[in-house]
Motif scaffolding. Structure first.
Motif, PDB file in Angstrom:
ATOM      1  N   UNK A  44       0.832  -1.202   0.000  1.00  0.00           N
ATOM      2  CA  UNK A  44       0.000   0.000   0.000  1.00  0.00           C
ATOM      3  C   UNK A  44       0.869   1.255   0.000  1.00  0.00           C
ATOM      4  N   UNK A  45       0.601   2.163  -0.955  1.00  0.00           N
ATOM      5  CA  UNK A  45       1.306   3.430  -1.021  1.00  0.00           C
ATOM      6  C   UNK A  45       0.401   4.543  -0.498  1.00  0.00           C
ATOM      7  N   UNK A  46       0.981   5.485   0.217  1.00  0.00           N
ATOM      8  CA  UNK A  46       0.178   6.550   0.810  1.00  0.00           C
ATOM      9  C   UNK A  46       1.063   7.745   1.158  1.00  0.00           C
ATOM     10  N   UNK A  47       0.414   8.872   1.400  1.00  0.00           N
ATOM     11  CA  UNK A  47       1.112  10.067   1.873  1.00  0.00           C
ATOM     12  C   UNK A  47       1.026  10.106   3.391  1.00  0.00           C
ATOM     13  N   UNK A  48       2.162  10.215   4.054  1.00  0.00           N
ATOM     14  CA  UNK A  48       2.210  10.231   5.517  1.00  0.00           C
ATOM     15  C   UNK A  48       1.755  11.601   6.017  1.00  0.00           C
ATOM     16  N   UNK A  49       0.691  11.605   6.812  1.00  0.00           N
ATOM     17  CA  UNK A  49       0.128  12.851   7.340  1.00  0.00           C
ATOM     18  C   UNK A  49      -0.067  12.730   8.845  1.00  0.00           C
ATOM     19  N   UNK A  50      -0.576  13.795   9.446  1.00  0.00           N
ATOM     20  CA  UNK A  50      -0.775  13.816  10.901  1.00  0.00           C
ATOM     21  C   UNK A  50      -1.714  12.719  11.369  1.00  0.00           C
ATOM     22  N   UNK A  51      -2.632  12.287  10.514  1.00  0.00           N
ATOM     23  CA  UNK A  51      -3.568  11.228  10.923  1.00  0.00           C
ATOM     24  C   UNK A  51      -2.865   9.883  11.115  1.00  0.00           C
ATOM     25  N   UNK A  52      -1.662   9.743  10.562  1.00  0.00           N
ATOM     26  CA  UNK A  52      -0.888   8.511  10.738  1.00  0.00           C
ATOM     27  C   UNK A  52      -0.053   8.515  12.011  1.00  0.00           C
ATOM     28  N   UNK A  53      -0.070   9.629  12.743  1.00  0.00           N
ATOM     29  CA  UNK A  53       0.751   9.771  13.949  1.00  0.00           C
ATOM     30  C   UNK A  53      -0.055   9.393  15.185  1.00  0.00           C
ATOM     31  N   UNK A  54       0.482   8.480  15.983  1.00  0.00           N
ATOM     32  CA  UNK A  54      -0.148   8.059  17.240  1.00  0.00           C
ATOM     33  C   UNK A  54       0.531   8.684  18.450  1.00  0.00           C
ATOM     34  N   UNK A  55       1.725   9.244  18.268  1.00  0.00           N
ATOM     35  CA  UNK A  55       2.479   9.834  19.369  1.00  0.00           C
ATOM     36  C   UNK A  55       1.800  11.098  19.883  1.00  0.00           C
ATOM     37  N   UNK A  56       2.076  11.441  21.150  1.00  0.00           N
ATOM     38  CA  UNK A  56       1.589  12.705  21.701  1.00  0.00           C
ATOM     39  C   UNK A  56       2.229  13.883  20.983  1.00  0.00           C
ATOM     40  N   UNK A  57       3.527  13.788  20.721  1.00  0.00           N
ATOM     41  CA  UNK A  57       4.231  14.821  19.962  1.00  0.00           C
ATOM     42  C   UNK A  57       4.135  14.506  18.470  1.00  0.00           C
ATOM     43  N   UNK A  58       4.106  15.543  17.650  1.00  0.00           N
ATOM     44  CA  UNK A  58       3.845  15.364  16.217  1.00  0.00           C
ATOM     45  C   UNK A  58       5.038  15.745  15.340  1.00  0.00           C
ATOM     46  N   UNK A  59       6.227  15.751  15.919  1.00  0.00           N
ATOM     47  CA  UNK A  59       7.413  16.266  15.222  1.00  0.00           C
ATOM     48  C   UNK A  59       8.026  15.250  14.270  1.00  0.00           C
ATOM     49  N   UNK A  60       7.326  14.946  13.178  1.00  0.00           N
ATOM     50  CA  UNK A  60       7.834  13.983  12.199  1.00  0.00           C
ATOM     51  C   UNK A  60       8.408  14.693  10.985  1.00  0.00           C
ATOM     52  N   UNK A  61       9.594  14.271  10.553  1.00  0.00           N
ATOM     53  CA  UNK A  61      10.165  14.838   9.338  1.00  0.00           C
ATOM     54  C   UNK A  61       9.692  14.106   8.085  1.00  0.00           C
ATOM     55  N   UNK A  62       8.813  13.100   8.243  1.00  0.00           N
ATOM     56  CA  UNK A  62       8.249  12.416   7.086  1.00  0.00           C
ATOM     57  C   UNK A  62       6.855  12.924   6.721  1.00  0.00           C
ATOM     58  N   UNK A  63       6.390  13.970   7.380  1.00  0.00           N
ATOM     59  CA  UNK A  63       5.083  14.538   7.042  1.00  0.00           C
ATOM     60  C   UNK A  63       5.042  14.928   5.568  1.00  0.00           C
ATOM     61  N   UNK A  64       3.957  14.498   4.900  1.00  0.00           N
ATOM     62  CA  UNK A  64       3.711  14.791   3.484  1.00  0.00           C
ATOM     63  C   UNK A  64       4.663  14.064   2.541  1.00  0.00           C
TER      64      UNK A  64
END
Length: 416
Positions: free
Chosen positions: A378-398
């Motif tokens: 499955x291919x997808x765009x990584x967005x905030x909805x894919x984050x389960x952590x309390x902090x949202x500091x992902x460098x893979x967003x979008x």
């Protein structure tokens, strides 16, 4: 826990059923039967998922949760839920809490907080007291309490004699010493890779020399002392060459690379986005190419998400003042699959277990269940909805990723 998994492709090169599609019957936490078709005569819960694949449970050698002391970043409870939903059945927790995990009672506290969880937590104790690089911490006592390694997270051992003593002392009980690869006097106030990009942005650079010097020093110390050394999150071509040569000398050294250092370069920082401020910094494409080659030829032993939650208050500031770090558990599988085959990705996500004394369980009849469930295509765009952590500091967003994690079945629990 009784479950029947239907039509799952098994990815486990050491299993009798590798690369075959089977039903898997799980009863009371053990795999009791694997066959092409198994009838559900006992009316157990069935798991049927699109393009379902299963492998041995994944392992991450470097995660941070914050608790105790920084629960605003992440708690152990939610951190372990995040790990489970990201496909990890075992994680090694870094000691960068408040207080620092540097005594046997600290280790016991961390283990107690993780009891009765689907994900097994392996504490890493601090190598030095309060991670200040002045005096060794209680290594033997922490080992007896359950610490699997000793590391001052993102802090280099500035005194070479201290690392020498640590390697000699820990060798008496088989302790694994970790040494962060950075020479602070060279890295200085650098906040990104020293290169043409840092010059054009006007940001202070952290040169690859700072890492190579420290790696060379640590390998010389290891050759002199013996013992077991792990060099976490290398990021440069020079480090790959140095470790490759050390392994040819049969030195007992392993190393890891952060997944984002395999996927991204320092060109990402052109918009001054602090999500990309990590340590070690993102390097050049030539470094990335060397790291990927090191992964392929086995010089680099394992990958890590280097999951490090940071609150928005500590990220949404000027670049120079922002904290280092990115979360990475949720994006680990999908990012790796953009670089490697599913078989290689799974191998990388399980390979570090032996070094950190994590249990390895083959997918065979009679074995305790420790499974990760996923769809590799499955291919997808990584967005905030894919984050389960309390902090949202992902460098893979979008970013475009490949591979969806369904969850895990481990420790007599199912998380899907």
């Amino acid at each position: 826990m009784n479950v029947l998994i239907k039509s799952a492709t098994i990815i486990d090169t050491k299993s009798d059923f590798h690369n075959t599609t089977q039903d898997i019957l799980i009863e009371k936490g053990k795999i009791t039967k694997i066959a092409k078709t198994i009838k559900n005569t006992s009316n157990y819960k069935e798991i049927k998922l699109d393009n379902l694949h299963v492998s041995q449970g994944w392992f991450d050698s470097s995660v941070c949760f914050g608790e105790p002391g920084f629960e605003d970043r992440e708690t152990i409870e939610n951190g372990l839920k995040t790990a489970a939903k990201s496909g990890f059945t075992t994680v090694a927790l870094q000691a960068n809490t408040y207080p620092i995990i540097d005594t046997n009672t600290d280790v016991a506290f961390i283990k107690m907080k993780a009891l009765n969880n689907a994900v097994k937590l392996l504490p890493i104790g601090a190598l030095t007291q309060n991670s200040e690089s002045k005096h060794l911490a209680e290594l033997f006592d922490m080992s007896n309490a359950g610490a699997v390694a000793f590391s001052d997270y993102k802090k280099p051992i500035t005194n070479p004699n201290l690392l020498k003593i640590a390697l000699q002392y820990a060798s008496n009980f088989g302790g694994l010493v970790c040494s962060f690869p950075q020479e602070n006097k060279i890295s200085g106030q650098g906040v990104m890779n020293e290169n043409i990009t840092s010059t054009s942005l006007g940001l202070k650079g952290n040169p690859s020399l700072a890492e190579a010097l420290q790696v060379a020093r640590d390998l010389y110390l290891l050759e002199y002392t013996g013992g077991k050394l792990h060099i976490p999150t290398i990021s440069t071509a020079e480090s790959v060459d140095l470790i490759r040569n050390a392994k040819k000398k049969k030195q007992d050294v392993t190393c890891s690379v952060a997944i984002h250092n395999l996927c991204l370069t320092d060109s990402e920082l052109e918009d001054f986005d602090t999500h990309y401020k990590v340590l070690p910094p993102l390097r050049t494409q030539s470094d990335v190419d060397a790291l990927i080659e090191g992964v392929k030829d086995g010089t680099i032993d394992m990958v890590t998400s280097d999951h490090n939650p940071v609150t928005i208050e500590d990220k949404k500031v000027e670049f120079d003042y922002a904290d280092y770090g990115t979360i990475g558990l949720e994006s680990a599988f999908g990012a790796l699959q953009t670089l490697f085959s599913t078989k290689k990705t799974v191998q990388l996500l399980t390979k570090g277990k032996a070094r950190f004394n994590a249990e390895q369980t083959l997918i065979n009849e009679g074995n305790t269940v420790d499974l990760t469930l996923f769809n590799p295509d499955k291919k997808y765009t990584f967005t905030a909805k894919n984050i389960h952590s309390k902090s949202k500091n992902s460098l893979f967003l979008d970013k475009e990723l490949k591979g969806e994690v369904y969850g895990i079945i481990a420790n007599k629990k199912t998380v899907l």
